[in-house]
Design an enzyme around this catalytic site. Sequence first.
Site, short mmCIF file in Angstrom:
data_model
loop_
_atom_site.label_atom_id
_atom_site.label_comp_id
_atom_site.label_asym_id
_atom_site.label_seq_id
_atom_site.Cartn_x
_atom_site.Cartn_y
_atom_site.Cartn_z
N ASN A 68 -10.52 -3.15 -6.53
CA ASN A 68 -9.73 -2.12 -7.23
C ASN A 68 -10.32 -1.72 -8.59
O ASN A 68 -9.91 -0.70 -9.16
CB ASN A 68 -8.27 -2.55 -7.41
CG ASN A 68 -7.45 -2.46 -6.13
OD1 ASN A 68 -6.48 -3.18 -5.95
ND2 ASN A 68 -7.83 -1.56 -5.21
N ASP A 123 0.84 -1.20 0.00
CA ASP A 123 0.00 0.00 0.00
C ASP A 123 0.88 1.26 0.00
O ASP A 123 2.01 1.24 0.49
CB ASP A 123 -0.89 -0.03 1.26
CG ASP A 123 -2.06 0.92 1.13
OD1 ASP A 123 -2.35 1.41 0.02
OD2 ASP A 123 -2.70 1.19 2.17
#
Length: 228
Positions: free
Chosen positions: A61, A13
């Site tokens: 996503n 991330d």
Amino acid sequence: MREVPVHIGFIMDGNGRWAKKRLLPRTAGHLAGLKALKKVALGCIEEGVGYITLYCFSTENWKRPKDEVDYLMGLFSEKLMGEMPFFNEHGIRLLALGDMSVLPPEARAALMAAIEATEDNTAITAQLAINYGGQSEICQAVERAVAQGITKFTPEVIRAHFDNPEVPPCDVIARSAGERRLSNFLLFDSAYAEFMFYDKLWPDWCEDDVRTVIDEYNTRVRRFGGLA
Ligand code: FPP
């Protein structure tokens, strides 16, 4: 004696924030993230980690802007193929984890080719989690088992129907960039994982960060529900 985890899952991330800090487009952060992934893979090989799972693209996503999704799919097709010499030179065997059926055909074809081209590598196995979600993984395994007429379920039966059942459960989940959550990653296989969270953004990770993770692993006492 220093224990080395057999399997580490990485939640990579912070690519977007890394790019934003440099006034770059978010996509530049993903490219830098790929470079970091390579350094981390090397660090894991040096330390003797057997398996890594890299959270590259979640089932959620797809909600991102189209240009970012397209860029990531391009990374999985073109850049992945471009990295074949790296993976083969270092003995990295690639596996895919997740539902590849809805990926753009070029990305799916590249992944399949990369898996085939690296299948004899033995230094480490790297699962690329793409269009992956932990909840869907469990549902899909149950569906596969039911389709075979199985009606009695145990954790072992469910694991046996995962994409890559030979990959052992995760010992460590390491997440970069400050958030402290699992985000639908390896829900089933993290049952007894040690969770580690770091503020450093993923594109800044390198071999030394693997050593940091393993050092922290060695401070943990794993009991698996028993007594120390
Ligand atoms: C999360 O950061 C990162 C991703 C959604 C993509 C990760 C992908 C890679 C590192 C590339 C892998 C490439 C290959 C070829 C295997 P974020 O965008 O959510 O960061 P933010 O939270 O700072 O916005």
